[in-house]
Design a protein around this motif. Structure first.
Motif, PDB file in Angstrom:
ATOM      1  N   THR A   1      12.264 -34.864 -47.820  1.00 48.07           N
ATOM      2  CA  THR A   1      10.885 -35.053 -48.235  1.00 48.07           C
ATOM      3  C   THR A   1      10.155 -33.715 -48.263  1.00 48.07           C
ATOM      4  N   GLY A   2       9.020 -33.688 -48.942  1.00 49.11           N
ATOM      5  CA  GLY A   2       8.239 -32.463 -49.040  1.00 49.11           C
ATOM      6  C   GLY A   2       7.761 -32.005 -47.676  1.00 49.11           C
ATOM      7  N   LEU A   3       7.740 -30.663 -47.480  1.00 53.62           N
ATOM      8  CA  LEU A   3       7.387 -30.092 -46.190  1.00 53.62           C
ATOM      9  C   LEU A   3       6.231 -29.112 -46.387  1.00 53.62           C
ATOM     10  N   TYR A   4       5.081 -29.428 -45.723  1.00 58.84           N
ATOM     11  CA  TYR A   4       3.898 -28.585 -45.868  1.00 58.84           C
ATOM     12  C   TYR A   4       3.937 -27.358 -44.963  1.00 58.84           C
ATOM     13  N   SER A   5       4.190 -27.565 -43.658  1.00 58.48           N
ATOM     14  CA  SER A   5       4.092 -26.441 -42.735  1.00 58.48           C
ATOM     15  C   SER A   5       5.046 -26.618 -41.558  1.00 58.48           C
ATOM     16  N   ILE A   6       5.302 -25.496 -40.868  1.00 60.87           N
ATOM     17  CA  ILE A   6       6.126 -25.469 -39.660  1.00 60.87           C
ATOM     18  C   ILE A   6       5.378 -24.656 -38.618  1.00 60.87           C
ATOM     19  N   GLN A   7       5.290 -25.198 -37.405  1.00 57.00           N
ATOM     20  CA  GLN A   7       4.679 -24.459 -36.307  1.00 57.00           C
ATOM     21  C   GLN A   7       5.595 -24.486 -35.098  1.00 57.00           C
ATOM     22  N   LYS A   8       5.887 -23.299 -34.579  1.00 52.02           N
ATOM     23  CA  LYS A   8       6.713 -23.194 -33.375  1.00 52.02           C
ATOM     24  C   LYS A   8       5.795 -23.190 -32.164  1.00 52.02           C
ATOM     25  N   THR A   9       6.071 -24.067 -31.194  1.00 50.80           N
ATOM     26  CA  THR A   9       5.208 -24.170 -30.020  1.00 50.80           C
ATOM     27  C   THR A   9       6.024 -24.653 -28.826  1.00 50.80           C
ATOM     28  N   VAL A  10       5.404 -24.588 -27.651  1.00 54.15           N
ATOM     29  CA  VAL A  10       6.010 -25.107 -26.424  1.00 54.15           C
ATOM     30  C   VAL A  10       5.184 -26.290 -25.970  1.00 54.15           C
ATOM     31  N   LEU A  11       5.840 -27.438 -25.827  1.00 51.67           N
ATOM     32  CA  LEU A  11       5.161 -28.674 -25.447  1.00 51.67           C
ATOM     33  C   LEU A  11       5.942 -29.327 -24.324  1.00 51.67           C
ATOM     34  N   ARG A  12       5.258 -29.584 -23.202  1.00 53.45           N
ATOM     35  CA  ARG A  12       5.879 -30.149 -22.004  1.00 53.45           C
ATOM     36  C   ARG A  12       7.071 -29.300 -21.542  1.00 53.45           C
ATOM     37  N   GLY A  13       6.929 -27.975 -21.688  1.00 55.46           N
ATOM     38  CA  GLY A  13       7.972 -27.056 -21.260  1.00 55.46           C
ATOM     39  C   GLY A  13       9.127 -26.936 -22.222  1.00 55.46           C
ATOM     40  N   THR A  14       9.061 -27.593 -23.358  1.00 56.39           N
ATOM     41  CA  THR A  14      10.161 -27.582 -24.328  1.00 56.39           C
ATOM     42  C   THR A  14       9.699 -26.858 -25.595  1.00 56.39           C
ATOM     43  N   GLU A  15      10.494 -25.921 -26.076  1.00 56.50           N
ATOM     44  CA  GLU A  15      10.184 -25.213 -27.316  1.00 56.50           C
ATOM     45  C   GLU A  15      10.605 -26.087 -28.496  1.00 56.50           C
ATOM     46  N   ILE A  16       9.686 -26.365 -29.363  1.00 56.57           N
ATOM     47  CA  ILE A  16       9.941 -27.270 -30.498  1.00 56.57           C
ATOM     48  C   ILE A  16       9.334 -26.684 -31.762  1.00 56.57           C
ATOM     49  N   LEU A  17       9.706 -27.277 -32.881  1.00 58.03           N
ATOM     50  CA  LEU A  17       9.097 -26.991 -34.173  1.00 58.03           C
ATOM     51  C   LEU A  17       8.364 -28.244 -34.639  1.00 58.03           C
ATOM     52  N   LEU A  18       7.047 -28.104 -34.899  1.00 56.88           N
ATOM     53  CA  LEU A  18       6.270 -29.200 -35.467  1.00 56.88           C
ATOM     54  C   LEU A  18       6.342 -29.101 -36.984  1.00 56.88           C
ATOM     55  N   MET A  19       6.843 -30.154 -37.616  1.00 59.87           N
ATOM     56  CA  MET A  19       7.074 -30.155 -39.062  1.00 59.87           C
ATOM     57  C   MET A  19       6.075 -31.107 -39.735  1.00 59.87           C
ATOM     58  N   SER A  20       5.170 -30.552 -40.549  1.00 53.21           N
ATOM     59  CA  SER A  20       4.202 -31.378 -41.283  1.00 53.21           C
ATOM     60  C   SER A  20       4.791 -31.704 -42.646  1.00 53.21           C
ATOM     61  N   THR A  21       5.049 -32.976 -42.885  1.00 54.27           N
ATOM     62  CA  THR A  21       5.725 -33.400 -44.108  1.00 54.27           C
ATOM     63  C   THR A  21       4.837 -34.319 -44.930  1.00 54.27           C
ATOM     64  N   TYR A  22       5.368 -34.682 -46.118  1.00 50.93           N
ATOM     65  CA  TYR A  22       4.642 -35.595 -47.005  1.00 50.93           C
ATOM     66  C   TYR A  22       4.513 -36.986 -46.387  1.00 50.93           C
ATOM     67  N   GLU A  23       5.448 -37.344 -45.474  1.00 51.03           N
ATOM     68  CA  GLU A  23       5.507 -38.715 -44.975  1.00 51.03           C
ATOM     69  C   GLU A  23       4.898 -38.877 -43.593  1.00 51.03           C
ATOM     70  N   GLU A  24       5.207 -37.966 -42.659  1.00 53.82           N
ATOM     71  CA  GLU A  24       4.686 -38.060 -41.307  1.00 53.82           C
ATOM     72  C   GLU A  24       4.910 -36.733 -40.591  1.00 53.82           C
TER      73      GLU A  24
ATOM     74  N   ALA B   1       6.511 -24.297 -53.784  1.00 54.40           N
ATOM     75  CA  ALA B   1       6.845 -23.783 -52.456  1.00 54.40           C
ATOM     76  C   ALA B   1       5.536 -23.617 -51.691  1.00 54.40           C
ATOM     77  N   TRP B   2       5.410 -24.333 -50.569  1.00 56.66           N
ATOM     78  CA  TRP B   2       4.140 -24.345 -49.830  1.00 56.66           C
ATOM     79  C   TRP B   2       4.006 -23.178 -48.873  1.00 56.66           C
ATOM     80  N   GLY B   3       5.092 -22.706 -48.303  1.00 57.69           N
ATOM     81  CA  GLY B   3       4.964 -21.628 -47.339  1.00 57.69           C
ATOM     82  C   GLY B   3       6.305 -21.149 -46.837  1.00 57.69           C
TER      83      GLY B   3
END
Length: 943
Positions: free
Chosen positions: A415-438, A378-380
């Motif tokens: 796939t494996g998931l390293y991290s999750i970051q919640k942010t606002v990009l171009r006015g849209t609230e999104i989750l950035l998902m860092s995975t084993y693949e991309e 479990a990474w986080g």
């Protein structure tokens, strides 16, 4: 968390050569139990001003300087039951039928002197001495039957009353009669304490201060009592009932404001002022032994515990609670969050949790609970609404408040998931998902997931800058920068930094956001993004702030302008607002093998004041109470002794004060040094010898340095300590001089001058004699050469005379023979007929005979021999110049060379003068002489 939770690290040392840190859940190391006797009974503990710790041991006086263990034995390896330290050079001990002092000599060795030799031997028979107290220059030695005092070099008996233990509390000295009342020792007399009859039939083991004016009295099997100066009362508390069952043996009031009590049966307890048990250490929690014989708090406010088997060490870490798992169940911790009253943490074994309120209990790690279906890496953890997202090796795990995993139907996160970051990009609230693949983007409805980049590059972490760039850190190399289009569906622009790129950045980089700027960290250097020219530049503010720190690995944001910097098992809390930076606090958490997760170091921010430092077998909880800039807190260093030796290995020791002069034959020198922080901190030594070393040495974990075969000259040895927090101690130096060898001293030079003058005089005499002999030899040689030349001349003259004599003799013989022949012919003619025919015949015979004698070749050959001896190259020179000359021409030239005139030439060559003149004329033509040149002068000029 409750205020009474103690922040400490627990360490058990059996032999002091390999140690580890423990906390509320102790962890034991088993080491060679026979070495140095440290695993035997250790009855008493003391420490000197230099940090050296001493143990009264079954085998003698055990000594530990932070690097080396040493056993100092008395006769027959007598037991040492008590230790009292006066200073580094004087230690007092006592044991069976003996007590005495140890004095440290110039070699650093302790030498024992028995003080009991001046005491009546009958009073010592079968008498064990158990306690030593030092009061100023006075030392008390206590056995069960007597107290002796040592003062001004004399030993005197104070009392021979049967007593239990002599105890010090504040500035008072208490003693109990054997299962009797209590007494105070005043002016070397025992004064009974009124009301202490309550202790008849009880064994009083400890007397400690309580509050400002009260006393805490501990008995072995009858609990705890309080004394207010007038009355004794039983202290009915949780701890008192425990000690009635476990045989209380010793105790101390710590500088932390809590009591430590050691028992015979059930280990060690920490108790607060209300009598509540805060911590308990026993064999259940993997304490080596349950019998505690003595406790000692050292100068660093850490604790040494003497056990019936081995030695333990308790170490505090400021602002930290340490939780390690003695059963190794949870494994390495990678992340943690506070959620619904629970502390939940992700490990390489899965996800565990513990109720936050239970962290205040004794040994809280017993209450760990595991969340099913989270087995594996479990990474986080990430809180989203009322759900807890677990970044797992097998994808995204969603945990609900009842601590169960929801089954996710989103196949895109298998796939494996390293991290999750919640942010606002171009006015849209999104989750950035860092995975084993991309790198993936999850939109608010959680139903739409897109891939940021289809290059299938694994990403570990993300950050977003003020321009909307998404920065993605890869696990093992550089960092990518993505600028997305307005719809967040594709990449408009990208960049790559570090790794195999040609930007001169380190290969491996980690990203963070410090002071509002994207910051890259690699090889201990900081870089920031310059959006004006799309390049990375040095982040000077942070580089200057951490200029003394090495091996920084990661930056973690706390709040506002506060951050954590993670180094090699060190952490730094620092401030940075983009214009200035300052280290506020620093912690060395890598002491004695406790460590963070290698290459995945992390600090989880639980709330504004609480941070969790992830360890490879548990975690540290940091509680933010004060903010202060870190100061240099390195310990003072001491040179213990200095040793010199010669080529044969003979040793000598130098005084530590003043300048030392070392004989040249002992020009190998060794320095032994120590520091109080060498044991409980990651402390390293650096040394430099001025005159040999141009720079400070590398950081070494050793308390000895040697220099072999130093040349003569003045030297200054310098030593300092440095820790992995960048703190450097004051320099301690030692001046010494290696004297010149005897053959380079002043008197040696005087001798050399005298010897030189004598040798010069002798050489001068020898040279004079030699030159005189040479001169005589030359004279003799010249005389010999002259005599030889004269002799040779005489020899030649003799030879010439002999040759002339021989020639004359031969000529005489020849002429005489000619005359005799003529005479015979005349006689024959005279006696014969005298007619005309006979006369003609006689005439012809005479003529023939004379012609034969006048034209013999022998005369010419003899002439040539004599001529060439005098003029050896004359004929050769003539033939080279005039090869047309005949033999008669050569004869004529020879006669001319001999300066013959024409008449002599005619007579010599048996020809007429006219013929000679004709021959001379022909010769002139052959050699082409002008009319002005004389033939004779020309011939004479030829050599």
């Amino acid at each position: 968390m409750k205020e009474h939770i103690r922040r400490f690290l627990y360490l058990l040392i059996l032999l002091g050569i390999s140690v580890d840190l423990y906390s509320n859940n102790p962890y034991i190391i088993n080491i060679n139990k026979n070495r140095y006797g440290a695993a035997n009974k250790n009855w008493s503990i003391g420490q000197d001003e230099r940090g050296v710790v001493y143990f009264g041991n079954d085998n003698g006086l055990l000594e530990f300087d932070g690097f080396n263990w040493k056993i100092n034995t008395i006769r027959n390896f007598s037991i040492v039951r008590a230790v009292a330290v006066f200073d580094h050079h004087t230690i007092f001990t006592c044991g069976y039928e003996d007590f005495g002092r140890w004095d440290r000599d110039i070699s650093g060795q302790l030498k024992y002197t028995s003080l009991a030799s001046s005491v009546n031997r009958q009073n010592l028979i079968n008498n064990d001495f158990w306690k030593i107290l030092i009061v100023g220059d006075t030392v008390y030695f206590q056995s069960f039957s007597s107290i002796y005092v040592y003062k001004e070099g004399k030993v005197e008996l104070v009392t021979n009353k049967s007593i239990l233990f002599l105890l010090k509390v504040r500035n008072e000295y208490w003693v109990q009669g054997m299962q009797d009342s209590l007494y105070k020792l005043s002016d070397d007399k025992l004064v009974k304490i009124e009301g202490s009859e309550i202790f008849k039939g009880k064994d009083v083991r400890i007397v400690l201060p309580y509050d400002s004016d009260r006393y805490l009295i501990g008995t072995s099997m009858h609990g705890l009592y309080l004394y207010d100066g007038q009355h004794f009362s039983e202290w009915n508390c949780e701890a008192s009932s425990i000690f009635k069952q476990n045989d209380l043996n010793c105790g101390i009031l710590s500088s932390h404001g809590t009591y430590y009590f050691g028992t015979i049966i059930n280990g060690l307890y920490e108790v607060d002022l209300s009598g509540k048990i805060l911590n308990h250490f026993s064999t259940e929690t993997k304490l080596q032994n349950n019998t505690v014989l003595d406790l000692f708090e050292d100068s660093d406010s850490n604790f040494w515990v003497a056990l019936d088997k081995g030695v333990s060490y308790i170490q505090y870490l400021d602002n930290m609670d340490c939780y390690t798992d003695p059963t190794n169940t949870i494994g390495a911790v990678y992340d943690a969050v506070l959620w619904h009253g629970n502390l939940v943490f992700a490990t390489n074994q899965g996800v565990f949790y513990i109720p936050q309120k239970e962290l205040g209990l004794v040994n809280p790690m017993r209450n760990l609970k595991f969340i099913d279906d989270t087995q594996g890496q479990a990474w986080g953890l990430y809180i989203e609404g009322d759900e807890l997202f677990c970044r797992h090796n097998r994808g995204l795990k969603v945990i609900n408040p009842d601590m169960h995993v929801l089954k996710s139907s989103n196949k895109k996160f298998d796939t494996g998931l390293y991290s999750i970051q919640k942010t606002v990009l171009r006015g849209t609230e999104i989750l950035l998902m860092s995975t084993y693949e991309e790198l993936k983007i999850m939109f608010p409805d959680n139903s739409r997931v897109i891939n940021v980049d289809n290059s299938h590059i694994s990403t570990l972490k993300t950050e977003v800058d003020h321009l909307g760039n998404v920065w993605a850190e890869t696990p093992n190399k550089g960092v990518y920068r993505y600028l997305l289009n307005d719809s967040l569906t594709r990449v408009k622009e990208s960049g790559y930094y570090g790794g195999n790129s040609d930007d001169n950045l380190p290969y491996k980089l980690s990203i963070s956001k410090v002071g509002g700027r994207i910051t890259l960290l690699g090889d201990g250097r900081f870089y920031t993004y310059n959006d004006m020219d799309n390049t990375m530049k040095s982040y000077r503010i942070l580089d200057d702030c951490f200029s003394q720190i090495q091996n920084l690995k990661k930056i973690v944001y706390i709040k506002g302008d506060l951050y954590w910097a993670i180094g090699d098992n060190t952490v730094f809390k620092f401030y940075c607002d983009g214009h200035s930076a300052c280290i506020l606090e620093s912690y060395d958490i890598g002491i004695h093998n406790i460590s963070m997760v290698d290459k995945y170091e992390n600090i989880s921010i639980l709330n504004d004041s609480l941070s969790l430092i992830c360890l490879d077998n548990g975690f540290l909880l940091y509680n933010d109470k004060t903010v202060h800039c870190t100061k240099n807190n390195t310990e003072k260093i001491y040179i213990d002794y200095v040793q010199i030796k010669n080529g044969e290995g003979d040793l000598k020791y130098l005084p530590l004060t003043g300048k030392s002069d070392i004989p040249y034959t002992y020009n190998s020198i060794a320095f032994y040094y120590l520091s109080k922080g060498a044991f409980n901190r990651n402390l390293y030594f650096q040394h430099k010898l001025e005159g040999v070393d141009s720079e400070w040495s590398a950081s070494l974990i050793t308390n000895k340095i040697e220099y072999e075969r130093l040349p003569s000259g003045k030297y200054n040895f310098m030593i300092r300590t440095v820790d992995n927090l960048g703190n450097i101690s004051e320099i301690v130096s030692y001046d010494f001089t290696v004297l010149k060898p005897w053959y380079l001293t002043f008197w040696a030079y005087v001798g050399y001058i005298i010897v030189f003058l004598l040798i010069a005089y002798l050489v001068w005499i020898i040279i004079l004699r030699r030159y005189r002999n040479i001169h005589l030899q030359k004279i003799r040689y010249r005389e010999a050469k002259r005599l030889q030349a004269a002799n040779e001349k005489l020899q030649r003259e003799i030879q010439d005379k002999n040759a002339e004599l021989f020639t004359q003799t031969s000529f005489t013989i020849q002429k005489n023979q000619l005359i005799m022949t003529i005479k015979e012919l005349i006689d024959e003619f005279y006696h014969g007929p005298k007619d005309q025919r006979n006369l003609l015949l006689f005439y012809r015979k005479i003529e023939t005979l004379l012609n034969n004698n006048l034209n013999t070749d022998d005369d010419w050959k003899m002439f040539l021999i004599k001529f060439e001896e005098k003029h050896p190259y004359f004929f050769k020179r003539l033939k080279d110049l005039y090869p047309q000359l005949t033999a008669n021409d050569l004869k004529l030239c020879a006669c001319l060379k001999l300066n013959f005139d024409s008449k002599d030439i005619a007579s010599f060559m048996n020809m007429s003068v006219r013929a000679v003149e004709n021959s001379r004329h022909r010769l002139r033509k052959k050699i082409d002489l002008s009319a002005e040149q004389k033939l004779s002068d020309f011939i004479m000029s030829i050599e």
